[in-house]
Scaffold this active site. Structure first.
Site: not given
Ligand SMILES: NC(=O)c1ccc[n+]([C@@H]2O[C@H](COP(=O)([O-])OP(=O)(O)OC[C@H]3O[C@@H](n4cnc5c(N)ncnc54)[C@H](OP(=O)(O)O)[C@@H]3O)[C@@H](O)[C@H]2O)c1
Length: 314
Positions: A192, A205
């Protein structure tokens, strides 16, 4: 007077060298961007060359489902892995009917520990797996939170590490040996943009996505001489359940468009934002001086926005 003139000339020369360096490095980035995101659409790599089957984790929805469909469209049979049997069956029958490819479904919950991989390994035994897409991933809470405010934090930490990190390592361990035997294979790991900078309120995350990025880059170096390509994909916003199906626009891609564009980049780049729009956004974010990401005021501002959103939802 002569010494002053020498200094001035040195500064002018330095300025010219810096300007030339900037023009050349930015020009090179532009050329690579055009190659990776425009030419790649016209001259696509034949993905069937890697082997008969593609395995996609988190394949019943969002980006994983779109990767699975697009891989089938490009001629591969697909193994679909995720938790919900009903959703898996729907995707499998859609792929078989629409693209005439074979499918296999494996129901598995990646938040569980190492013991679950024995069954996946048995299910994949003897298959010629050309492509592995390590897509499955989760965020810890519905809303971005400071570390200690994450609801049910103890479980959330273990689940996230298992789902976002352990799955990538274990699936690679299972699939890589037969790729090496055949001297061919492609592993796509979905990281990401959150793995490119520290992202306060999403730190666990974000840190798992840094892991995925570093693991991918290292793995590629270790095994490229054995015919293995490892690509790390680092998207920005894609409209999926994870992003509450946010409306698509020039910044936010649909999962189908994203997967199609990202698969075009295979063979062109091993580390990519996945699509043209996200690459431009990532480039713009890189221009922001790093200390801005560390400013507590920016975090406070972001937290206020999140709190307002939470109130609206109540
Ligand atoms: N969407 C974005 O904007 C965005 C941006 C950057 C990176 N990413 C990354 O892209 C990947 C896919 O994200 P997404 O937005 O497509 O997510 P999503 O819409 O939430 O879909 C997740 C998929 O994974 C499956 N899944 C979730 N938890 C699972 C578990 N514990 N075990 C097995 N399967 C599980 C889900 O199916 P079941 O519920 O049926 O299991 C579903 O098929 C993730 O790695 C994410 O971090 C997404």
């Amino acid at each position: 007077m002569e010494a002053k003139a020498d200094y001035t000339q040195a500064f002018v020369l330095f300025g010219k060298v810096v300007a030339i360096y900037l023009v050349l490095s930015q020009g090179w980035k532009l050329i690579r961007g055009i190659r990776n995101h425009i030419l790649s659409g016209w001259f696509q790599t034949d993905l069937k060359q890697y082997g008969r089957w593609a395995v996609v984790t988190g394949a019943s929805d969002g980006i994983g489902k779109s990767y699975a469909r697009e891989l089938a469209k490009r001629g591969l049979d697909v193994v679909l892995i995720s938790r919900t049997l009903e959703k898996l069956k729907n995707v499998a029958s859609e792929i078989e009917q629409k693209y005439g490819r074979k499918t296999k479904i494996i129901q598995a919950d990646f938040t569980r520990g190492s013991e679950m991989y024995e069954s996946i390994e048995n299910n994949l035994k003897g298959m010629e797996i050309g492509i592995l897409v390590n897509n499955v991933g989760m965020i810890l809470s519905k809303h971005p939170e400071r570390f200690l405010n994450i609801p049910n934090i103890n479980k959330a930490i273990t689940d996230t590490i298992n789902c976002n990190i352990l799955s990538v390592l274990q699936m690679t361990r299972i699939v890589l040996p037969q790729m090496i035997e055949r001297n061919k294979g492609l592993i796509i790991n979905i990281s990401s943009e959150a793995g490119n900078h520290p992202f306060p309120l999403l730190i666990v995350y974000s840190a798992t996505k840094v892991f995925v990025d570093f693991f991918s880059r290292g793995l590629h170096i270790e095994y490229q001489s054995k015919g293995i390509t490892v690509q790390c994909v680092m998207p920005l916003s894609v409209s999926t359940a994870m992003t509450s199906n946010i409306k698509t626009n020039i910044f936010v891609k649909s999962a189908d468009d994203f997967a199609r564009e990202a698969l075009n980049t295979v063979g062109y780049t091993n580390r990519t934002s996945g699509c043209f729009s996200h690459s431009l956004q990532s480039y713009a974010l890189d221009l922001i001086p790093k200390p801005v990401f560390s400013m507590t005021t920016v975090t406070d501002l972001f937290e206020n926005l999140v709190n307002k959103q939470k109130k609206k939802e109540k």
